[in-house]
Design an enzyme around this catalytic site. Structure first.
Site, PDB file in Angstrom:
ATOM      1  N   TYR A 162       0.836  -1.211   0.000  1.00 33.46           N
ATOM      2  CA  TYR A 162       0.000   0.000   0.000  1.00 33.46           C
ATOM      3  C   TYR A 162       0.872   1.263   0.000  1.00 33.46           C
ATOM      4  O   TYR A 162       0.601   2.216  -0.730  1.00 33.46           O
ATOM      5  CB  TYR A 162      -0.904  -0.030   1.228  1.00 33.46           C
ATOM      6  CG  TYR A 162      -1.924   1.073   1.321  1.00 33.46           C
ATOM      7  CD1 TYR A 162      -3.093   1.033   0.580  1.00 33.46           C
ATOM      8  CD2 TYR A 162      -1.732   2.148   2.187  1.00 33.46           C
ATOM      9  CE1 TYR A 162      -4.049   2.037   0.687  1.00 33.46           C
ATOM     10  CE2 TYR A 162      -2.677   3.159   2.303  1.00 33.46           C
ATOM     11  CZ  TYR A 162      -3.829   3.103   1.550  1.00 33.46           C
ATOM     12  OH  TYR A 162      -4.766   4.104   1.663  1.00 33.46           O
ATOM     13  N   LYS A 166       0.873   4.180  -2.855  1.00 37.68           N
ATOM     14  CA  LYS A 166       0.532   5.570  -2.577  1.00 37.68           C
ATOM     15  C   LYS A 166       1.703   6.507  -2.857  1.00 37.68           C
ATOM     16  O   LYS A 166       1.501   7.661  -3.286  1.00 37.68           O
ATOM     17  CB  LYS A 166       0.076   5.714  -1.120  1.00 37.68           C
ATOM     18  CG  LYS A 166      -1.269   5.039  -0.838  1.00 37.68           C
ATOM     19  CD  LYS A 166      -2.378   5.549  -1.743  1.00 37.68           C
ATOM     20  CE  LYS A 166      -3.761   5.091  -1.308  1.00 37.68           C
ATOM     21  NZ  LYS A 166      -4.829   5.560  -2.225  1.00 37.68           N
TER      22      LYS A 166
END
Length: 297
Positions: A162, A166
């Site tokens: 993640y 991002k």
């Protein structure tokens, strides 16, 4: 109700927005806010039926919306979805890349499939959606792209996939801003911290902590003393897609939303002397100083 409360200075009738991952949470709040702002809204999510309640709420408030089921990591599905938006709502000149998933685990437990799935939705999805949307924006000479990043881009335990996704979105955002700015398209990223959503509630359940305790712990780390809400992010998106935000782009003055909740920061590069004006031998080039950081209220 007063006249000031009645007026709607930020309405943008005639424009069409596409919001991915819009069936719930932050995406749903963004879709509903843009509907109130006067835009026609395409509510995209993996399950079309899941987006219909959001569409119904927008329409009940007098807006225009359409639910479309699409896997944003599927190239052909994205192209078909954007063509449908253009046919039924009008050329999409506002895009909010919000779709995302989590597959949290420590590195030694994380599978390659977990890594690929997260980067596929966040990064491949944002790439495919932006590529499909930019042709409508460049033809119109106007466009707005807002990408949802996260404070986890700086690293977060159990989120190697993640965090990488991002962080990648931030580089992707600046690159698009550089490429598309000349066509009247601004590109920005919002990096929220803890937001009260079904996703964070699921995380609390997974680690065995009551959600209220989970929120309280997060709020204790935030200067304003409260957790963020989807409506907070929706308000920020609403600003970035307005006509008044035409100079706000991460490729211009490098503004991004950043903090434990959401606040605006501008990174101002410090000028560096690149050559000597002396007549003698040139000294070694100085190391570029770190950017100065100015808080913006």
């Amino acid at each position: 109700m007063s006249e000031q409360q009645n007026r709607q200075p930020d309405r943008q009738p005639g424009r069409t927005a596409v919001v991915t991952g819009a069936a719930r949470g932050i995406g749903a709040a963004i879709a509903k806010r843009l509907g109130r702002d006067g835009l026609a809204v395409a509510v995209l999510d993996l399950d079309e039926a899941a987006g219909k309640p959001v569409v119904e709420e927008i329409e009940a408030a007098g807006g225009k919306a359409l639910a479309i089921g699409v896997d944003v990591a599927d190239e052909q599905a994205v192209e078909a979805a954007m063509a449908r938006v253009a046919d039924e709502l009008g050329a999409p000149t506002v895009l909010v890349n919000n779709a995302g998933i989590i597959r949290d685990n420590l590195l030694f437990k994380m599978t390659a499939d977990d890594r690929d799935a997260v980067l596929g939705v966040h990064l491949r999805g944002a790439f495919l959606m932006s590529r499909a949307a930019q042709k409508y924006m460049t033809e119109a000479g106007w466009g707005r792209i807002v990408n949802l990043s996260s404070t986890s881009a700086l690293g977060n335990r159990g989120q190697a996939n993640y965090a990488a996704a991002k962080a990648g979105l931030q580089g992707f955002t600046k690159t698009l801003a550089i490429e598309l700015g000349r066509f009247g398209v601004t590109v920005n990223a919002i990096a929220p911290g803890f937001i009260e959503t079904e996703m964070t509630a699921a995380t609390a359940a997974r680690v065995g902590v009551p959600f209220e305790d989970f929120k309280a712990a997060a709020a204790a780390q935030i200067p304003v003393g409260r957790a963020g809400r989807p409506e907070d992010i929706a308000a920020t998106v609403s600003f970035f897609v307005r006509e008044e935000a035409r100079t706000r782009t991460i490729g211009g003055e490098r503004a991004s939303a950043w903090s434990k909740e959401v606040s605006m920061w501008t990174f101002v590069p410090v000028p560096t002397v690149l050559r000597s004006r002396t007549t003698g031998p040139r000294p070694p080039l100085p190391r570029p100083p770190l950017p100065r950081l100015y808080a913006r209220p």
